[in-house]
Design a protein around this motif. Structure first.
Motif, mmCIF file in Angstrom:
data_model
loop_
_atom_site.group_PDB
_atom_site.id
_atom_site.type_symbol
_atom_site.label_atom_id
_atom_site.label_comp_id
_atom_site.label_asym_id
_atom_site.label_seq_id
_atom_site.Cartn_x
_atom_site.Cartn_y
_atom_site.Cartn_z
ATOM 1 N N UNK A 3 32.448 -77.574 -81.104
ATOM 2 C CA UNK A 3 32.191 -76.632 -80.001
ATOM 3 C C UNK A 3 30.856 -76.938 -79.365
ATOM 4 N N UNK A 29 28.341 -74.478 -77.297
ATOM 5 C CA UNK A 29 28.101 -73.141 -76.745
ATOM 6 C C UNK A 29 26.705 -73.090 -76.129
ATOM 7 N N UNK A 30 26.600 -72.757 -74.829
ATOM 8 C CA UNK A 30 25.290 -72.666 -74.194
ATOM 9 C C UNK A 30 24.507 -71.460 -74.703
ATOM 10 N N UNK A 31 23.180 -71.563 -74.675
ATOM 11 C CA UNK A 31 22.320 -70.463 -75.147
ATOM 12 C C UNK A 31 21.720 -69.735 -73.949
ATOM 13 N N UNK A 32 21.888 -68.399 -73.941
ATOM 14 C CA UNK A 32 21.357 -67.574 -72.847
ATOM 15 C C UNK A 32 19.993 -67.020 -73.233
ATOM 16 N N UNK A 33 19.158 -66.731 -72.257
ATOM 17 C CA UNK A 33 17.925 -65.985 -72.502
ATOM 18 C C UNK A 33 18.268 -64.484 -72.420
ATOM 19 N N UNK A 34 17.481 -63.627 -73.101
ATOM 20 C CA UNK A 34 17.815 -62.188 -73.158
ATOM 21 C C UNK A 34 18.032 -61.560 -71.784
ATOM 22 N N UNK A 82 19.195 -62.995 -69.112
ATOM 23 C CA UNK A 82 20.352 -63.544 -68.384
ATOM 24 C C UNK A 82 21.559 -62.618 -68.510
ATOM 25 N N UNK A 83 22.507 -62.766 -67.586
ATOM 26 C CA UNK A 83 23.740 -61.984 -67.619
ATOM 27 C C UNK A 83 24.937 -62.910 -67.487
ATOM 28 N N UNK A 84 26.091 -62.504 -67.998
ATOM 29 C CA UNK A 84 27.299 -63.334 -67.915
ATOM 30 C C UNK A 84 27.824 -63.312 -66.485
ATOM 31 N N UNK A 117 30.420 -63.455 -63.623
ATOM 32 C CA UNK A 117 31.851 -63.246 -63.439
ATOM 33 C C UNK A 117 32.195 -63.714 -62.035
ATOM 34 N N UNK A 118 33.404 -64.237 -61.905
ATOM 35 C CA UNK A 118 33.737 -64.753 -60.571
ATOM 36 C C UNK A 118 35.018 -64.146 -60.027
ATOM 37 N N UNK A 123 25.807 -67.347 -76.849
ATOM 38 C CA UNK A 123 24.688 -67.177 -77.777
ATOM 39 C C UNK A 123 23.481 -66.706 -76.986
ATOM 40 N N UNK A 124 22.720 -65.780 -77.576
ATOM 41 C CA UNK A 124 21.525 -65.314 -76.870
ATOM 42 C C UNK A 124 20.282 -65.544 -77.737
ATOM 43 N N UNK A 125 19.253 -66.004 -77.071
ATOM 44 C CA UNK A 125 17.980 -66.282 -77.718
ATOM 45 C C UNK A 125 17.251 -64.955 -77.929
ATOM 46 N N UNK A 146 19.637 -57.320 -77.596
ATOM 47 C CA UNK A 146 19.713 -58.102 -76.351
ATOM 48 C C UNK A 146 21.171 -58.440 -76.021
#
Lengths: 404, 404
Positions: free
Chosen positions: A390, A392-397, A399-401, A403-404, B178-180, B185
């Motif tokens: 897999x 999986x990208x890592x988001x910063x706190x 950030x938001x998902x 949607x499109x 994944x979130x940092x 958060x």
């Protein structure tokens, strides 16, 4: 009586041995099997008596070789669930497809059954120290049950064995060795050790009681199907003790009159294309197998180039009109994924091989649409993280998902 | 009747809600709880009827909120073993010490209970898509059960969550992020998502049915102790749903007359020193907890700085004369090792914290020698390989083990 054990016998030369003292192989080189007083047993207990017993493999204690309940070393193993696989069954074209999930057992693999019964008997025989080669899961299980029994354990496993099994041996306090080779190399190291020291050798089938633990899979299947045995049982086959055990269980239940005397399920030994000695022998109608050179598969638990009980496995296949089949690593990994996202089961690669075998045998007509089919999943997928790829990208706190 | 569910109610403002439509929190902000027709239920069934039922949590289906059996999404979860811990008990000074082993359950953690019941109810409510924040194990469980139900899942977890839980979400086909940061958060990210889209929010206690799954631990404990409840139950406490669920189960069994009305076990909430908001609140005799700044612990499952159900957890502690206690990472890791090499159980760090709490509470006299004590081990140790440190040398095949 807690156990109706009678004695040990050699399935090759028919010699008999005492089960109240330590025994290993027969003088003819064959593994020994346990015999019970089945007639007496079937007069003393009946199926209904099982209903109120705890849901562990020890509910069948009369059919197990431990004489005294205080020697039982148990962590609650057994009576693993029989899970309906309807969605997958629809896709494959099998109306009644079941998985017996051996991931839900202490140490996360079916090896716990052999370890629980084997260590209990070792305790009864006053063993202080054991040694064994392993492909990982058996070593983990025997280390932990040995710790519970206060028995010292020396474990030798290939460096390529699933890493988590090292952790299990280590935290149990076992004396762990890794070898840059195969389980057969580990076997030679253990063989040398038990010759030099009085250590009880618990290598596959070199002590006669592990198989009695594995046998309980067959007993449970019979009880879970309300004593109407299924048509086909598929089993991932390395050392083959599981298949030998299930066959032995069914024969014992037949002799006791608890299941019909005239019907066996067709037993299927599933191997990996990179290590398929039983399949090769079965195709040639041989009575035993040849050492498989340069064996390799991601389904590490079935990477066994030559099984000491191969003749017993082949015997079970011939007697039940079963078969043997080899699966590629690619096919079994794809099957593992399919099963997780269709049925919600994260199973081990060995179990996935057996499901893929069901699919293939349905395709070629060997399994019929109306057959009642059981696949043994021998362990939890969580023990094999490397089989899942897999990214999986890592988001910063903040950030938001999207949607499109 | 398959279920005796009546309605939902708010434990804070006492308002009532319909359980046949989708519900989340009460308008007052409190989680909702499920109410049953207990009087009717206790007239319709009795304890003996349970004996012949399958050994999964669905044996208690009348006390669960699913109306139609075809909506049940099950992988055989529940009726986990109650393991005697005699050797450890001797060392700690507790005559009757037990572990309820929630490692022997699909996905290897107690989260499977909430997922099985929660996803079943979601299916009954015709939910097509769910989202949740998680410290790992819940996300893994909900992903896999959602896959089985044909429901899409979006999971957000901290990068530091146990790695294996990523694999579980991924192989189940979940939409994993994944979130940092921390679970709080992840919660904000999910909160944003469910506001923007019609996705069913299954965050802890934001849907009312997860707790009903957790409740079954209490039902099973009562049945396994033959309806004589133990004196002390220790529970590793993050979100606290387990402790709320066990308390709810015991109250329901009391109302049904299945256990004595006058006695509760003393419930103990066990937290990590690096994240102990419930302990702090309990020490100050507060009704709710404060957000714990810069929380950190190796027992990742209990790294929850502020639990939405904190007031219900504290209520359970006060009402049962229980307590709350914090354990250091070093102490719980040592305990984990001790339990493996004394009892043969490789448990999770959260479970080890609860055992260490039993040891400490025995030392300070809060637990008596003669108390019947149960520790909940909430997951399998194999999901946490990093808690085991080892250094194993690698042998070449021709090498032999030195004996001296």
């Amino acid at each position: 009586m807690y156990s109706y054990v009678s004695h040990l016998y050699c399935p090759k030369c028919q010699d008999n041995f005492d089960s109240s003292t330590k025994q290993h192989l027969c003088h003819c080189g064959s593994p020994l099997l346990v015999e019970y007083h089945l007639e007496e047993l079937s007069r003393a207990i009946n199926k209904d008596m099982l209903q109120t017993r705890p849901s562990s493999l020890w509910r069948y204690h009369e059919l197990l070789p431990i004489n005294s309940p205080e020697n039982v070393v148990s962590l609650g193993e057994g009576m693993t669930p029989l899970v309906m696989m309807d969605e997958l069954g629809k896709q494959i074209g099998i109306h009644s497809l079941y998985m017996k999930d051996e991931g839900l057992i202490p140490t996360g693999s079916f090896k716990a059954r052999g370890a629980s019964v084997g260590i209990s008997k070792a305790k009864e025989l006053e063993v202080k120290e054991i040694a064994m080669p392993t492909n990982g899961n058996a070593g983990a299980a025997w280390s932990l049950y040995a710790a519970r029994a206060g028995i010292k354990a020396t474990i030798v496993m290939p460096v390529d064995a699933p890493e988590i099994t090292r952790n299990e041996c280590a935290i149990a306090g076992a004396n762990l060795h890794l070898v840059n080779g195969l389980i057969s190399d580990a076997g030679k190291i253990v063989g040398d050790l038990v010759q030099k020291q009085t250590i009880y050798d618990v290598s596959t089938l070199k002590e006669p009681y592990r198989i009695e633990g594995k046998k309980t899979m067959g007993l449970e299947l019979a009880e879970q199907f309300n004593w109407e045995i299924p048509d086909v049982i598929l089993y991932p086959t390395g050392g083959g003790v599981g298949i030998i055990g299930i066959f032995k269980a069914l024969k014992e239940l037949q002799q006791m009159g608890w299941i019909k005397p005239d019907k066996f399920p067709r037993l299927v030994a599933v191997q990996a294309e990179g290590c398929a000695p039983i399949v090769e022998a079965w195709e040639k109608k041989e009575k035993s197998s040849e050492y498989w050179q340069n064996s390799s598969t991601v389904a590490f638990g079935i990477n066994v180039p030559k099984a000491i009980g191969d003749f017993l496995v082949l015997d079970a296949l011939y007697e039940t009109d079963g078969c043997a089949i080899a699966i590629s690593d690619q096919a079994l990994l794809e099957e593992q994924k399919k099963i997780a996202n269709t049925e919600g089961c994260f199973i081990c690669p060995e179990g996935a091989a057996a499901f893929n075998a069901a699919r293939k045998l349905r395709e070629n007509g060997w399994i019929k649409e109306t057959d009642k089919v059981v696949v043994l999943n021998t362990g939890a997928g969580i023990k094999y993280p490397n089989t899942v790829k897999m990214n999986v990208p890592i988001m910063e706190p903040e950030e938001r998902i999207n949607i499109n």
